[in-house]
Design a protein around this motif. Structure first.
Motif, PDB file in Angstrom:
ATOM      1  N   ARG A  82      60.515 -73.395  98.045  1.00 27.62           N
ATOM      2  CA  ARG A  82      60.725 -72.905  96.686  1.00 27.62           C
ATOM      3  C   ARG A  82      62.059 -73.348  96.111  1.00 27.62           C
ATOM      4  O   ARG A  82      62.261 -73.351  94.907  1.00 27.62           O
ATOM      5  CB  ARG A  82      60.651 -71.373  96.651  1.00 27.62           C
ATOM      6  CG  ARG A  82      59.305 -70.816  97.021  1.00 27.62           C
ATOM      7  CD  ARG A  82      59.341 -69.301  96.982  1.00 27.62           C
ATOM      8  NE  ARG A  82      59.479 -68.812  95.637  1.00 27.62           N
ATOM      9  CZ  ARG A  82      58.473 -68.538  94.837  1.00 27.62           C
ATOM     10  NH1 ARG A  82      57.241 -68.718  95.250  1.00 27.62           N
ATOM     11  NH2 ARG A  82      58.680 -68.096  93.618  1.00 27.62           N
ATOM     12  N   PRO A 119      59.882 -69.541  89.477  1.00 34.27           N
ATOM     13  CA  PRO A 119      58.435 -69.340  89.576  1.00 34.27           C
ATOM     14  C   PRO A 119      57.826 -68.952  88.232  1.00 34.27           C
ATOM     15  O   PRO A 119      58.469 -68.313  87.401  1.00 34.27           O
ATOM     16  CB  PRO A 119      58.301 -68.207  90.587  1.00 34.27           C
ATOM     17  CG  PRO A 119      59.596 -67.459  90.491  1.00 34.27           C
ATOM     18  CD  PRO A 119      60.642 -68.489  90.178  1.00 34.27           C
ATOM     19  N   PRO A 170      55.291 -66.812  85.781  1.00 40.95           N
ATOM     20  CA  PRO A 170      54.939 -65.382  85.800  1.00 40.95           C
ATOM     21  C   PRO A 170      53.637 -65.139  86.555  1.00 40.95           C
ATOM     22  O   PRO A 170      52.752 -65.997  86.613  1.00 40.95           O
ATOM     23  CB  PRO A 170      54.785 -65.039  84.308  1.00 40.95           C
ATOM     24  CG  PRO A 170      55.546 -66.102  83.583  1.00 40.95           C
ATOM     25  CD  PRO A 170      55.425 -67.337  84.409  1.00 40.95           C
ATOM     26  N   ASP A 171      53.545 -63.965  87.163  1.00 38.18           N
ATOM     27  CA  ASP A 171      52.309 -63.577  87.836  1.00 38.18           C
ATOM     28  C   ASP A 171      51.166 -63.518  86.819  1.00 38.18           C
ATOM     29  O   ASP A 171      51.340 -63.093  85.681  1.00 38.18           O
ATOM     30  CB  ASP A 171      52.470 -62.214  88.505  1.00 38.18           C
ATOM     31  CG  ASP A 171      53.489 -62.259  89.639  1.00 38.18           C
ATOM     32  OD1 ASP A 171      53.699 -63.353  90.195  1.00 38.18           O
ATOM     33  OD2 ASP A 171      54.083 -61.198  89.950  1.00 38.18           O
ATOM     34  N   GLN A 172      50.007 -63.965  87.257  1.00 41.96           N
ATOM     35  CA  GLN A 172      48.812 -63.964  86.417  1.00 41.96           C
ATOM     36  C   GLN A 172      49.046 -64.717  85.104  1.00 41.96           C
ATOM     37  O   GLN A 172      48.601 -64.297  84.031  1.00 41.96           O
ATOM     38  CB  GLN A 172      48.350 -62.531  86.130  1.00 41.96           C
ATOM     39  CG  GLN A 172      47.982 -61.758  87.395  1.00 41.96           C
ATOM     40  CD  GLN A 172      47.524 -60.335  87.107  1.00 41.96           C
ATOM     41  OE1 GLN A 172      47.701 -59.822  86.007  1.00 41.96           O
ATOM     42  NE2 GLN A 172      46.925 -59.705  88.091  1.00 41.96           N
ATOM     43  N   TYR A 205      56.405 -64.618  77.179  1.00 36.97           N
ATOM     44  CA  TYR A 205      56.895 -65.715  78.017  1.00 36.97           C
ATOM     45  C   TYR A 205      58.271 -66.163  77.529  1.00 36.97           C
ATOM     46  O   TYR A 205      58.517 -66.265  76.325  1.00 36.97           O
ATOM     47  CB  TYR A 205      55.920 -66.888  77.996  1.00 36.97           C
ATOM     48  CG  TYR A 205      54.587 -66.576  78.645  1.00 36.97           C
ATOM     49  CD1 TYR A 205      54.508 -65.725  79.741  1.00 36.97           C
ATOM     50  CD2 TYR A 205      53.404 -67.124  78.161  1.00 36.97           C
ATOM     51  CE1 TYR A 205      53.291 -65.426  80.334  1.00 36.97           C
ATOM     52  CE2 TYR A 205      52.187 -66.843  78.755  1.00 36.97           C
ATOM     53  CZ  TYR A 205      52.136 -65.996  79.844  1.00 36.97           C
ATOM     54  OH  TYR A 205      50.937 -65.708  80.432  1.00 36.97           O
TER      55      TYR A 205
END
Length: 219
Positions: free
Chosen positions: A61, A84, A86-88, A119
């Motif tokens: 990462r 990273p 965002p989740d989903q 976002y």
């Protein structure tokens, strides 16, 4: 000659803990049953892994490898690629933009939809290229690696490029004026060539091919 293998005694618990190696003792007997010699050998041990699985995941990462990370050579600074997503994460539905319609309308629609999903600017930078096609996508792909540091800088560069497309009228002879520079890679030359090529409606592919061969540096 007969050969008998037996395990060596284990190290007593009272001794200091040290890396243990499982050894085998080899006793070689003569035909009359007397011991000729004793040998001890150890099986080959596999080297210990340099990193644990958790450490490897962390390194993947943080460390960008161009072979494993296709975005590593992209136009954004590398810290944006490390963060990273965002989740989903889900990308809103947008028409792909090729530079032939209003650029402000496309940019405004993109920003509005992304902001409604909360976002941030890093996500906006990383996903903006997925809304482009044709000449605008070629423009993005030829940006110098690691030069875009913010979404504002990206949008300013985008608007400047689209403005130049609107004031430049390309014709078939324009293709024959595109020449590969001595220090220019073939990939960069083809990106410049395609930007003009796709902006000429109804151009014959054989003519385009002739223009490419005419513009490429010999050898």
């Amino acid at each position: 000659m007969l050969q008998l293998l037996q395990r060596q005694p284990a190290i007593p618990p009272s001794q200091p803990a040290e890396p243990q190696r499982v050894g085998l003792q080899s006793c070689v007997f003569s035909a009359q049953g007397s011991v000729l010699r004793e040998e001890t050998f150890h099986p080959i041990q596999q080297p210990q892994a340099e990193y644990s699985e958790i450490e490897k995941r962390v390194l993947q990462r943080v460390i960008l490898d161009p072979e494993d990370n296709p975005d590593a050579n992209g136009p954004l600074i590398q810290t944006m690629y490390v963060q990273p997503m965002p989740d989903q994460f889900r990308m809103p539905i947008l028409d792909l933009y090729d530079g032939s319609t209003d650029q402000d309308d496309h940019l405004g629609t993109y920003v509005t939809k992304m902001r409604l999903l909360n976002y941030n600017n890093v996500v906006l930078c990383r996903t903006f290229s997925t809304t482009l096609k044709g000449a605008t996508r070629l423009w993005y792909d030829t940006l110098r690696p690691g030069t875009i540091r913010s979404f504002r800088q990206l949008t300013q560069s985008f608007l400047s490029h689209v403005a130049s497309l609107s004031i430049t009228r390309c014709t078939v002879p324009s293709l024959f004026h595109i020449k590969q520079q001595p220090d220019e890679s073939l990939r960069a030359f083809m990106a410049r060539f395609n930007t003009t090529y796709i902006s000429i409606p109804g151009i014959n592919k054989d003519v385009a091919l002739a223009a490419v061969l005419y513009g490429v540096q010999p050898g």
